[in-house]
Design an enzyme around this catalytic site. Sequence first.
Site, mmCIF file in Angstrom:
data_model
loop_
_atom_site.group_PDB
_atom_site.id
_atom_site.type_symbol
_atom_site.label_atom_id
_atom_site.label_comp_id
_atom_site.label_asym_id
_atom_site.label_seq_id
_atom_site.Cartn_x
_atom_site.Cartn_y
_atom_site.Cartn_z
ATOM 1 N N ALA A 24 49.561 59.983 63.774
ATOM 2 C CA ALA A 24 49.927 59.689 65.156
ATOM 3 C C ALA A 24 49.653 58.233 65.563
ATOM 4 O O ALA A 24 50.360 57.683 66.407
ATOM 5 C CB ALA A 24 49.202 60.645 66.090
ATOM 6 N N HIS A 121 54.682 67.843 59.103
ATOM 7 C CA HIS A 121 54.519 68.735 60.249
ATOM 8 C C HIS A 121 55.828 68.967 61.016
ATOM 9 O O HIS A 121 55.800 69.350 62.184
ATOM 10 C CB HIS A 121 53.423 68.194 61.176
ATOM 11 C CG HIS A 121 52.069 68.228 60.533
ATOM 12 N ND1 HIS A 121 50.989 67.489 60.975
ATOM 13 C CD2 HIS A 121 51.602 68.935 59.470
ATOM 14 C CE1 HIS A 121 49.931 67.734 60.199
ATOM 15 N NE2 HIS A 121 50.289 68.597 59.282
ATOM 16 N N CYS A 129 66.042 79.099 66.469
ATOM 17 C CA CYS A 129 65.612 80.322 67.155
ATOM 18 C C CYS A 129 64.498 80.981 66.352
ATOM 19 O O CYS A 129 64.629 81.200 65.146
ATOM 20 C CB CYS A 129 66.798 81.279 67.281
ATOM 21 S SG CYS A 129 66.287 82.913 67.857
ATOM 22 N N CYS A 132 66.167 84.676 65.132
ATOM 23 C CA CYS A 132 67.256 84.812 64.143
ATOM 24 C C CYS A 132 67.419 83.568 63.266
ATOM 25 O O CYS A 132 68.188 83.587 62.312
ATOM 26 C CB CYS A 132 68.575 85.126 64.843
ATOM 27 S SG CYS A 132 69.256 83.713 65.751
ATOM 28 N N ILE A 231 47.864 49.096 63.863
ATOM 29 C CA ILE A 231 48.710 48.944 62.665
ATOM 30 C C ILE A 231 49.984 48.123 62.927
ATOM 31 O O ILE A 231 50.422 47.364 62.058
ATOM 32 C CB ILE A 231 49.032 50.327 62.058
ATOM 33 C CG1 ILE A 231 49.678 50.183 60.683
ATOM 34 C CG2 ILE A 231 49.862 51.201 62.998
ATOM 35 C CD1 ILE A 231 49.672 51.442 59.846
HETATM 36 P P1 CNA Z 1 44.897 61.850 65.400
HETATM 37 O O1 CNA Z 1 43.911 62.868 64.943
HETATM 38 O O2 CNA Z 1 45.193 61.758 66.847
HETATM 39 O O3 CNA Z 1 44.356 60.446 64.891
HETATM 40 C C1 CNA Z 1 44.998 59.241 65.181
HETATM 41 C C2 CNA Z 1 44.232 58.130 64.492
HETATM 42 O O4 CNA Z 1 44.992 56.963 64.636
HETATM 43 C C3 CNA Z 1 42.847 57.868 65.061
HETATM 44 O O5 CNA Z 1 41.938 57.757 63.984
HETATM 45 C C4 CNA Z 1 43.008 56.532 65.804
HETATM 46 O O6 CNA Z 1 41.851 55.726 65.714
HETATM 47 C C5 CNA Z 1 44.144 55.902 65.046
HETATM 48 N N1 CNA Z 1 44.987 55.013 65.843
HETATM 49 C C6 CNA Z 1 45.442 55.173 67.122
HETATM 50 N N2 CNA Z 1 46.273 54.165 67.451
HETATM 51 C C7 CNA Z 1 46.324 53.341 66.361
HETATM 52 C C8 CNA Z 1 47.005 52.135 66.075
HETATM 53 N N3 CNA Z 1 47.806 51.538 66.971
HETATM 54 N N4 CNA Z 1 46.830 51.573 64.859
HETATM 55 C C9 CNA Z 1 46.023 52.142 63.944
HETATM 56 N N5 CNA Z 1 45.340 53.285 64.152
HETATM 57 C C10 CNA Z 1 45.511 53.878 65.346
HETATM 58 O O7 CNA Z 1 46.299 62.015 64.648
HETATM 59 P P2 CNA Z 1 46.602 62.481 63.146
HETATM 60 O O8 CNA Z 1 47.992 62.093 62.887
HETATM 61 O O9 CNA Z 1 45.554 62.089 62.208
HETATM 62 O O10 CNA Z 1 46.508 64.062 63.329
HETATM 63 C C11 CNA Z 1 47.465 64.849 62.853
HETATM 64 C C12 CNA Z 1 48.290 65.534 63.982
HETATM 65 C C13 CNA Z 1 48.630 64.704 65.179
HETATM 66 C C14 CNA Z 1 49.611 65.859 63.388
HETATM 67 O O11 CNA Z 1 49.760 67.232 63.345
HETATM 68 C C15 CNA Z 1 50.685 65.260 64.282
HETATM 69 O O12 CNA Z 1 51.803 66.092 64.374
HETATM 70 C C16 CNA Z 1 50.031 65.104 65.579
HETATM 71 N N6 CNA Z 1 50.620 64.144 66.544
HETATM 72 C C17 CNA Z 1 51.764 63.469 66.260
HETATM 73 C C18 CNA Z 1 52.302 62.565 67.154
HETATM 74 C C19 CNA Z 1 53.585 61.853 66.814
HETATM 75 O O13 CNA Z 1 54.461 62.434 66.186
HETATM 76 N N7 CNA Z 1 53.727 60.592 67.219
HETATM 77 C C20 CNA Z 1 51.642 62.320 68.358
HETATM 78 C C21 CNA Z 1 50.470 63.040 68.650
HETATM 79 C C22 CNA Z 1 49.977 63.931 67.708
#
Ligand code: CNA
Length: 238
Positions: A24, A121, A129, A132, A231
């Site tokens: 994320a 994910h 749906c 179905c 990032i």
């Molecule tokens: P998380 O657990 O929310 O972790 C996010 C990580 O990213 C944290 O460690 C932050 O410190 C770090 N972070 C935040 N902003 C930045 C940045 N700009 N640059 C670098 N690092 C940053 O999210 P994960 O992805 O680890 O957890 C998995 C979940 C979150 C998945 O199931 C996703 O589907 C789910 N998710 C997805 C989205 C999306 O699709 N954009 C948004 C919110 C949650």
Amino acid sequence: MDDSVRKLKELVDGSGNIVFFGGAGVSTESGIPDFRSVDGLYNQKYRYPPEEILSASFFRKNPEEYYRFHHDKLRLRGAQPNAAHRKLAEWEAEGKLKAVITQNIDGLHQAAGSKNVIELHGSLLRAYCARCGRRYPAETVNDGEGVPYCDCGGVIRPDIVFYEEGLDQDDMYRAVEYISHADMLIIGGTSLVVYPAAGLVRYYRGSKLVLVNKGETGADRDADLVIHAPIGEVFSQL
Ligand code: CNA
């Protein structure tokens, strides 16, 4: 340019088989909140905790409440790819990067031009749906209000993996293949706490493991280079 970013650039320049594993945090600079940062969804208040709302059993029992959360918090609202998405797509086009493996459900890697994206994910840009299996356009779940229903009477759901559901085995297998053969693995924007996805990084066997994350992660101590910074900002310098 900061020394650690210069070092990352050298590692990238010397690699021809890069794999990126992200979460994320890759999309926060596109305006989509993550889960676990201070301004992430887990630190906001709802009637139920987000992990409960995003579970398969909750969706089945309480689709109205699920869709209230979905329309309020999971809307992409015209988010655009940022410098991190764009740089990864550029490396793929140059043949340097072999795959993006993402936990994100926002489709922004593809919007930036990445072709080989493994969406562990699922995606908010697809829907079907729950009864179905009929496929529906993404607008069915993302536009409007309330619960969308299929002609068969079933509830239409986004094609995302809810808590309590398994990941696609073919995607997992492909992800392991890419990671275990990569000469460089870049992990970015993920807290590495959501399993089984987070466990994939253990399959990396090379000597260029790079972490670009705002916060610390459990993999920091194993990494060859750790950059604690946004990032998009880092990748815009590469
Ligand atoms: P998380 O657990 O929310 O972790 C996010 C990580 O990213 C944290 O460690 C932050 O410190 C770090 N972070 C935040 N902003 C930045 C940045 N700009 N640059 C670098 N690092 C940053 O999210 P994960 O992805 O680890 O957890 C998995 C979940 C979150 C998945 O199931 C996703 O589907 C789910 N998710 C997805 C989205 C999306 O699709 N954009 C948004 C919110 C949650």
